[in-house]
Design a protein around this motif. Structure first.
Motif, short mmCIF file in Angstrom:
data_model
loop_
_atom_site.label_atom_id
_atom_site.label_comp_id
_atom_site.label_asym_id
_atom_site.label_seq_id
_atom_site.Cartn_x
_atom_site.Cartn_y
_atom_site.Cartn_z
N GLU A 24 35.85 36.52 13.36
CA GLU A 24 36.88 35.42 13.24
C GLU A 24 37.30 34.75 14.52
O GLU A 24 37.15 35.12 15.60
N PRO A 25 37.65 33.30 14.61
CA PRO A 25 37.93 32.95 15.68
C PRO A 25 39.06 33.56 16.55
O PRO A 25 38.97 33.67 17.73
N LYS A 26 40.11 34.20 16.04
CA LYS A 26 41.17 34.83 16.70
C LYS A 26 40.35 36.28 17.34
O LYS A 26 40.79 36.83 18.52
N GLU A 27 39.48 36.72 16.71
CA GLU A 27 38.83 38.09 17.05
C GLU A 27 38.12 37.76 18.60
O GLU A 27 37.98 38.51 19.52
N ALA A 28 37.54 36.49 18.36
CA ALA A 28 36.37 36.00 19.54
C ALA A 28 37.62 35.96 20.60
O ALA A 28 37.05 36.24 21.80
N LEU A 29 38.49 35.10 20.49
CA LEU A 29 39.42 34.83 21.63
C LEU A 29 40.16 36.22 22.10
O LEU A 29 39.99 36.41 23.34
N VAL A 30 40.41 37.28 21.34
CA VAL A 30 40.80 38.40 21.86
C VAL A 30 39.94 39.38 22.66
O VAL A 30 40.12 39.61 23.70
N LEU A 31 38.45 39.06 22.21
CA LEU A 31 37.41 39.80 23.16
C LEU A 31 37.47 39.07 24.34
O LEU A 31 37.06 39.61 25.39
N LEU A 32 37.37 37.95 24.17
CA LEU A 32 37.36 36.98 25.55
C LEU A 32 38.37 37.26 26.52
O LEU A 32 38.51 37.46 27.79
N LEU A 33 39.59 37.25 26.00
CA LEU A 33 40.66 37.57 26.99
C LEU A 33 40.70 39.15 27.31
O LEU A 33 41.01 39.58 28.41
N ILE A 34 40.40 40.14 26.52
CA ILE A 34 39.99 41.46 27.06
C ILE A 34 38.97 41.39 28.14
O ILE A 34 39.31 41.99 29.29
N ASP A 35 37.97 40.85 28.00
CA ASP A 35 36.93 40.77 29.06
C ASP A 35 37.45 39.99 30.26
O ASP A 35 37.26 40.71 31.47
N TYR A 36 38.20 38.99 30.09
CA TYR A 36 38.84 38.25 31.33
C TYR A 36 39.75 38.91 31.99
O TYR A 36 39.90 39.39 33.31
N TYR A 37 40.64 39.97 31.20
CA TYR A 37 41.76 40.91 31.84
C TYR A 37 41.12 42.08 32.74
O TYR A 37 41.45 42.45 33.76
N ASN A 38 39.91 42.41 31.97
CA ASN A 38 39.06 43.60 32.42
C ASN A 38 38.33 43.15 33.81
O ASN A 38 38.70 43.97 34.92
N ASP A 39 37.99 41.97 33.77
CA ASP A 39 37.50 41.41 35.05
C ASP A 39 38.44 41.18 36.16
O ASP A 39 38.33 41.42 37.47
N MET A 40 39.73 40.98 36.02
CA MET A 40 40.77 40.89 36.77
C MET A 40 41.43 41.97 37.18
O MET A 40 42.49 42.12 37.96
#
Length: 176
Positions: A24-40
């Motif tokens: 779902e769109p929100k699920e995709a956004l959550v995954l992208l945010l988690i990856d972003y925060y993990n990278d940071m």
């Protein structure tokens, strides 16, 4: 490919494979945010995801549960904080079982009235890749009519239909 390699851009990979992840769109956004925060190397909190997406914390928790159920997210408690691991997104086998064929597995579990073993799941997915998912569901329904809910019987139905040259449309319309 080793997904932990520094040259793999996980966000690009997720976006490139979005249609096959069945998110779902929100699920995709959550995954992208988690990856972003993990990278940071930022500590991730439910509240920060909720704030970014303009949703409440309870909805974030529900999204985490859904992603975990799909095998895409693993949350553990390590070193005094929560660790968010999205490695499951990149596993092809995990995607097969939890993604595109999830409904097929659920159909079998509902009809068999039990949880399937991993070997049964793998066999069902192999049947679906060889015969077509719709055809496998038709064979499952046929087996249920005769009270023979086992994979050997279902496979024999599929073999018989293939030998007769029946298409999915033929089987669905009752031509046998």
């Amino acid at each position: 490919m080793d997904w932990t390699s520094p040259y793999v851009d996980h966000k690009v990979w997720i976006l490139d494979h979005l249609e096959s992840l069945h998110l779902e769109p929100k699920e995709a956004l959550v995954l992208l945010l988690i990856d972003y925060y993990n990278d940071m190397h930022k500590t991730i909190h439910h509240e920060m995801i909720a704030q970014k997406l303009h949703i409440d914390v309870e909805e974030v928790e529900n999204l985490f549960v859904t992603l975990a159920d799909k095998g895409y997210l693993n949350i553990t408690y390590q070193q005094g904080g929560l660790q968010f691991d999205i490695e499951g997104v990149y596993s092809q086998e995990q995607k097969k079982v939890q993604g595109s064929h999830r409904s097929l597995i659920e159909e079998f579990e509902a009809e068999f009235k039990r949880t399937l073993s991993s070997m049964e799941m793998e066999r069902i997915l192999q049947l679906a890749s060889y015969y077509d998912e719709r055809m496998v569901i038709c064979a499952l329904n046929e087996a249920a009519v005769y009270e023979k809910r086992n994979l050997n019987y279902i496979e024999s139905i599929l073999v018989s239909w293939k030998e007769k040259g029946l298409s999915v449309e033929d089987v669905e319309s009752g031509k046998r």
